[in-house]
Enzyme design. Structure first.
Site, PDB file in Angstrom:
ATOM      1  N   HIS A  27       8.469 -10.866   5.700  1.00  0.00           N
ATOM      2  CA  HIS A  27       7.064 -11.263   5.742  1.00  0.00           C
ATOM      3  C   HIS A  27       6.855 -12.769   5.576  1.00  0.00           C
ATOM      4  CE1 HIS A  27       7.863 -10.260   1.444  1.00  0.00           C
ATOM      5  NE2 HIS A  27       7.126 -11.329   1.232  1.00  0.00           N
ATOM      6  N   HIS A  38      10.637  -9.817  -7.128  1.00  0.00           N
ATOM      7  CA  HIS A  38      10.306  -9.926  -5.710  1.00  0.00           C
ATOM      8  C   HIS A  38      11.123 -11.073  -5.129  1.00  0.00           C
ATOM      9  CE1 HIS A  38       8.391 -10.059  -1.902  1.00  0.00           C
ATOM     10  NE2 HIS A  38       7.810 -11.215  -2.114  1.00  0.00           N
ATOM     11  N   ASP A  52       3.966  -7.814  -1.120  1.00  0.00           N
ATOM     12  CA  ASP A  52       3.629  -9.195  -0.764  1.00  0.00           C
ATOM     13  C   ASP A  52       3.062  -9.405   0.629  1.00  0.00           C
ATOM     14  OD1 ASP A  52       3.355 -11.884  -1.415  1.00  0.00           O
ATOM     15  OD2 ASP A  52       5.350 -12.416  -0.734  1.00  0.00           O
ATOM     16  N   ASP A  83      12.125 -12.940  -1.914  1.00  0.00           N
ATOM     17  CA  ASP A  83      11.885 -13.232  -0.495  1.00  0.00           C
ATOM     18  C   ASP A  83      13.199 -13.511   0.223  1.00  0.00           C
ATOM     19  OD1 ASP A  83       8.961 -13.233  -0.140  1.00  0.00           O
ATOM     20  OD2 ASP A  83       9.013 -14.844  -1.625  1.00  0.00           O
TER      21      ASP A  83
END
Length: 874
Positions: free
Chosen positions: A420, A63, A187, A65
């Site tokens: 996000h 994951h 997420d 970001d």
């Protein structure tokens, strides 16, 4: 060439997404492959499963970001590892290397903002190798957007754009084999129904996410309802907006004890029996316990495990060597009668097995807001966090949509901002600054185009004409219908005459403002006894008996359910002209508002200014505006979903389970992206916002919206710093200004008022300026349309796709039954729409413009009878 627009809200993907080819007689079929190749790939690339056994699908993933604790660039290059150890380029290098060493291995990747950058730097031989991995299904793309967008603070138009950029790159680079079948939102902090609707219209078969309210998860685990069918629109005919949705078992982390990344501390599998610390039996036994336990809360003999987490696989050998061993040793137990089968897998392969099970699934029709991970930990603060950045993102979206052709740098800056941890406001301060810088760079590229097209020197915020005696104002309307828009300009002269393009005088007012410190509080008389208040909550510092949880960038937790009145008196000033009436109020040196009513307008404008929020009492503060009315709401209120459809809310109530409310304020806050309203059988009060904010209806007949908060404590969700925004311009604390539009309408016509108002707030007219006299041959008026679109139809996208083609998106912007007139189907004739484009051909695409509409095939799912709950506009 007439285009039939179907039932309301059936915009993108069912008559609304078309591809116009201009100046050529051919269509761009070469860009799009059919879905047959992708389906055949799934049939051959997915590892065989075993009937009669529990099949455990291990999904290696990272994951990444697109900005959070570090900037996008710092994450990609592995810079500033003193903040967080993460380097995306090394993750991709390492994963590709390890996939080549074992054909059984699989990996999924999400964020095209990183992958695109990495791809450009690879040699042709590496690119060819990666294409082979993709073709064989060993490397699978999921989601495929530029980022994993936030679902509370994003506007649907910006989400569509960022998904289109990423999916187009995949389509043009890898063809059908690179097209994602599954969206992967592991997420984001709550999940919007409009996102699910958009994903369905983009052709996705399934949607997986990791974060779910703790009470909702407990109930779903008991009832085996963690996999469901989400009916994401009350206006589209099923299954057009139906999307299979799976809730992952461990958020997006591996099971406890099975993290084998260099960032983890779990022991590796030690499989030499001659060594004293041999642990295969212990590892296998523990894994079987976890797998069998997980199987009791899911519906089929297939379960999924996410093997990875934040920025993992920088040394992919650690993961894959241990996963290879885990699969080998667990499956070896089958010879002794064990009924667990472990395999490398992907979300698409897992979803395929669920589809083959041919079961019925619980139906959901509401959304997944608000999200709480414990009794006093409601993630509703980020609905408002960093309000200046939220407004800048919204203005940037409006600005970029006005460009006839969005340049690459402008598009991608907006795409990154949908992440996000970007527009949500949950990043570190230096990362927020970087997002703003990237948006500003996007503006610069767009200004060149705007200046040339509008024949103006775009002054924008600098307003260099202040000392100029004569100047021209160019007003560009990005909407496909006429709008009335007041233009307010700061000038330093004492009198001005204003004329329109034909030379006719325009009614205007020059206001010279003086302040009387002795004026006192006045009452504002509005219909239906609407009372405007500007109170605040004091933020919890996490030092009470019930919980140690403080308010922060993510979490909203006031220390009292009763807001504090900032001031019971206000200094006021009243200004009345033929153009506008204004009431200016100062509640405190750091809180003020201007109430405006323009001539011939039915909407009341509230311009609020908040900051610097004082903290000399060592208390964080969360400033709200509250409207108290005599409307009989019975505890119901309504908020939009990403600016599109509207959902019904009720205080202290969740449609899908018996809610145990532990935070009476924060637990009743919802994201407001463009509007919220309250109503009874007669009247509807609607508030249209200029950015994403949080709000709710805590008392009957009341509607409150959080405008700004300044907090002194970190809320223990990873950012590591309090939300206390200061800058060189605002060293004492951030000052934020914004606008709300209020309308009070008879119930039958309320949607006819608030839909165009919200549309106009998102896409505002662009002002540019030219100093001095205009050139003699200057064209003073221009319209790209031959006629305005019908009121129900919104021009969502008009952008250059390639040299010969234009991408056009039209949407029906009304929900079913919300307007007697505007909710009806509409026909638009494209041949008679544009004044400068010759329409030579039209081909209909899906919402994300990466598949031909008639070739988009999706899995069919059957809902359980008697499930689903009414949640929407009634």
């Amino acid at each position: 060439s007439a285009l039939q627009l179907p039932q309301p809200c059936g915009r993108q993907g069912d008559g609304h997404v078309t591809h116009l080819n201009i100046n050529r007689c051919h269509m761009i079929f070469g860009l799009f492959s059919n879905m047959a190749g992708r389906s055949q790939q799934l049939a051959t690339s997915c590892h065989a499963t075993k009937p009669g056994m529990l099949n455990v699908h291990l999904v290696p993933h990272t994951h990444d970001d697109v900005g959070w604790l570090k900037t996008v660039d710092q994450y990609y290059y592995g810079d500033r590892n003193d903040i967080q150890h993460a380097g995306v380029q090394y993750i991709l290098d390492s994963v590709v290397d390890q996939l080549l060493k074992n054909q059984d291995r699989r990996f999924i990747y999400v964020e095209m903002a990183f992958f695109y950058r990495w791809w450009k730097s690879q040699s042709s031989s590496v690119q060819q190798t990666v294409k082979q991995l993709v073709n064989e299904g060993r490397l699978e793309f999921v989601n495929g957007g530029w980022c994993m967008s936030d679902e509370a603070a994003t506007h649907y138009s910006a989400v569509i754009d960022q998904m289109t950029i990423g999916l187009r790159f995949l389509n043009e680079t890898f063809g059908a084999f690179g097209r994602p079948r599954v969206t992967w939102h592991i997420d984001p902090f709550g999940h919007a129904r409009e996102h699910a609707s958009m994903f369905a219209q983009m052709g996705f078969d399934g949607f997986f996410f990791g974060r779910l309210d703790y009470q909702d998860r407990a109930r779903r685990m008991r009832n085996k309802e963690q996999e469901l069918l989400w009916r994401a629109s009350d206006s589209l005919t099923p299954p057009m907006a139906d999307l299979f949705t799976g809730i992952l078992p461990n958020g997006y982390n591996p099971p406890e004890g099975f993290c084998w990344d260099q960032l983890c501390s779990d022991p590796p599998i030690r499989d030499d029996p001659d060594l004293e610390d041999y642990n295969v039996d212990d590892v296998v036994g523990c894994f079987l316990v976890i797998a069998n336990s997980q199987s009791t809360v899911y519906k089929t003999n297939h379960i999924i495990m996410t093997m990875g987490s934040d920025f993992q696989y920088e040394n992919a050998n650690l993961w894959y060597k241990n996963l290879d061993k885990l699969i080998h040793y667990v499956n070896a137990r089958q010879a002794n009668g064990n009924k667990v089968n472990v395999l490398y897998s992907t979300p698409s392969c897992y979803l395929q097995e669920l589809h083959r099970a041919n079961l019925t699934w619980p139906l959901k029709t509401d959304d997944f807001f608000p999200y709480a991970d414990d009794a006093h930990d409601f993630w509703t603060g980020y609905f408002t966090s960093r309000p200046a950045l939220k407004r800048y993102e919204r203005i940037s979206n409006s600005n970029l949509q006005t460009c006839n052709q969005l340049e690459v740098f402008g598009e991608k800056a907006m795409a990154v901002a949908q992440h996000h941890d970007a527009v949500s406001g949950t990043e570190k301060q230096h990362v927020a600054n970087d997002y703003a810088r990237k948006l500003a760079n996007g503006w610069q590229h767009c200004r060149v185009l705007q200046a040339s097209q509008l024949n103006a020197h775009a002054a924008f915020l600098s307003l260099v004409f202040l000392s100029v005696i004569q100047f021209s104002v160019n007003v560009y309307n990005p909407l496909a219908r006429p709008v009335t828009w007041p233009v307010r300009l700061p000038v330093n002269g004492t009198a001005y005459s204003v004329s329109d393009a034909s030379g006719k005088a325009v009614d205007c007012q020059f206001l010279q403002v003086t302040f009387d410190p002795e004026t006192g509080l006045i009452s504002i008389e509005l219909p239906n006894d609407v009372l405007l208040k500007r109170p605040r909550y004091n933020a919890s510092a996490g030092n009470n008996v019930e919980s140690r949880q403080p308010s922060g960038a993510y979490i909203f937790r006031p220390n009292s359910s009763t807001p504090f009145i900032i001031s019971r008196t206000a200094k006021t000033e009243i200004i009345k002209t033929s153009v506008v009436q204004e009431v200016r109020q100062w509640f405190a040196p750091w809180v003020s508002q201007v109430v405006r009513l323009y001539a011939d307008s039915r909407a009341l404008e509230l311009e609020w200014t908040v900051g610097p929020v004082p903290i000399d009492d060592s208390l964080g503060k969360e400033v709200i505006t509250r409207l108290d009315t005599s409307i009989k709401t019975s505890e119901y209120f309504y908020t939009d979903s990403n600016g599109r459809e509207v959902l019904q809310r009720k205080k202290d109530f969740w449609p899908t389970w018996n809610l145990k409310q532990s935070e009476p304020i924060a637990g009743n806050y919802y994201p407001i992206n463009s509007r919220a309203y309250i109503k009874d059988d007669v009247d509807q009060l609607t508030v249209v916002t200029d950015r994403s904010q949080g709000g709710g209806s805590i008392q009957n007949g009341s509607l409150e919206i959080m405008l700004h908060h300044r907090l002194l404590h970190y809320d223990f969700r990873g950012v590591g710093e309090p939300l206390n925004e200061i800058s060189g311009i605002f060293p004492d604390g951030l000052v934020v200004r914004g606008r709300l539009l209020l309308t009070l309408d008879p119930l039958p016509t309320a949607a006819d008022m608030h839909r165009p108002l919200a549309e106009g707030m998102v896409l505002q007219p662009l002002l540019t300026f030219t100093a001095g006299d205009l050139k003699p041959n200057t064209q003073l008026e221009f319209s790209g349309l031959l006629a305005a679109l019908p009121p129900a139809v919104h021009l969502l996208t008009l952008s250059q796709w390639d040299e010969d083609s234009v991408l056009l998106r039209l949407e029906h912007q009304y929900q079913s039954s919300e307007s007697k007139v505007s909710s009806q189907a509409v026909t638009v004739n494209l041949q008679k729409l544009f004044s400068t484009l010759e329409v030579l051909g039209v081909a209909e695409l899906n919402l994300s413009a990466n598949q031909w509409k008639d070739e988009m095939k999706r899995f069919d799912w059957t809902p359980e009878k008697g499930t689903g709950h009414q949640c929407c506009v009634s």
